[in-house]
Design an enzyme around this catalytic site. Sequence first.
Site, PDB file in Angstrom:
ATOM      1  N   ASP A  26       0.865  -1.165   0.000  1.00 49.19           N
ATOM      2  CA  ASP A  26       0.000   0.000   0.000  1.00 49.19           C
ATOM      3  C   ASP A  26       0.916   1.234   0.000  1.00 49.19           C
ATOM      4  O   ASP A  26       2.132   1.105   0.199  1.00 49.19           O
ATOM      5  CB  ASP A  26      -0.883  -0.036   1.255  1.00 49.19           C
ATOM      6  CG  ASP A  26      -1.690   1.223   1.443  1.00 49.19           C
ATOM      7  OD1 ASP A  26      -2.399   1.615   0.491  1.00 49.19           O
ATOM      8  OD2 ASP A  26      -1.619   1.820   2.538  1.00 49.19           O
ATOM      9  N   ASP A  28      -0.224   5.213   0.957  1.00 47.77           N
ATOM     10  CA  ASP A  28      -0.492   6.204   1.996  1.00 47.77           C
ATOM     11  C   ASP A  28      -0.566   5.556   3.374  1.00 47.77           C
ATOM     12  O   ASP A  28      -1.367   4.646   3.609  1.00 47.77           O
ATOM     13  CB  ASP A  28      -1.800   6.945   1.706  1.00 47.77           C
ATOM     14  CG  ASP A  28      -1.697   7.835   0.484  1.00 47.77           C
ATOM     15  OD1 ASP A  28      -0.641   8.470   0.300  1.00 47.77           O
ATOM     16  OD2 ASP A  28      -2.675   7.908  -0.289  1.00 47.77           O
TER      17      ASP A  28
END
Length: 251
Positions: A26, A28
């Site tokens: 991922d 953020d």
Amino acid sequence: MQAEAVTLTPSGAAELIGCAAALIFDVDGTLAETEELHRQAFNHAFVRHGLDWHWDRDLYKHLLRVTGGKERIRAYRGREPIAAPLPDSDIAELHRIKTVRYAELIETGCCRLRPGVTELLTAAKGRGQRLAIATTTSRSNIDALLSQALGARWAADFDAIVAGDDVRHKKPAPDAYLEVLARLKLKPSECVAIEDSANGLTAASQANVPVIITRSMFFSDDDFTEARFVLDDLSELGAAEQKTAKQPHAQ
């Protein structure tokens, strides 16, 4: 009390990662603590657009349950019945202004990769593992962050990059992970997902990819029961590997 994951042992997480054919990240909150910059950029866009909206940290933490910037704006508008209507064109313009401001903030160099991220990327490449990204953020936001952190040719190190606009449904739907698996031509069990939120955990788990959580500022109190391992940050992996290396081998 929040339920815990199966285990919190960093050595187990390091072993799981070391056996994977590919690591799927991922962005953020996982690679860098970017969410605060996103919040600031949203508020900048509201001012520029003449709106009296302001998202403080508590409100933004709640809004982060909605994945995707335009979706977040739309969700907030839906809970403010006295606010002026916002057509899709205005939402798109707000998001455009926000994205430009986010890139400007990133370019100041104020947002470095989280502890252990660079070391893990380097170690993974040294082991011949493949790297991928599965995120709800936009490709331009990924590029802004990683060009600053890893250099202009950062994308060459990743075999698959799936951003929010590349799939029909964003996290917690599994679409981004399913697309990454298709591009890598790997089974879920051959990969490890590295996430920081319950939405990301759900997305990867629905795609049957084992998940390691690295707690982040806005999602640290999420329920991570379904994760294989939970770490404060990825530097724990390196510490675990060093500790294991120093232990005497059985004769």
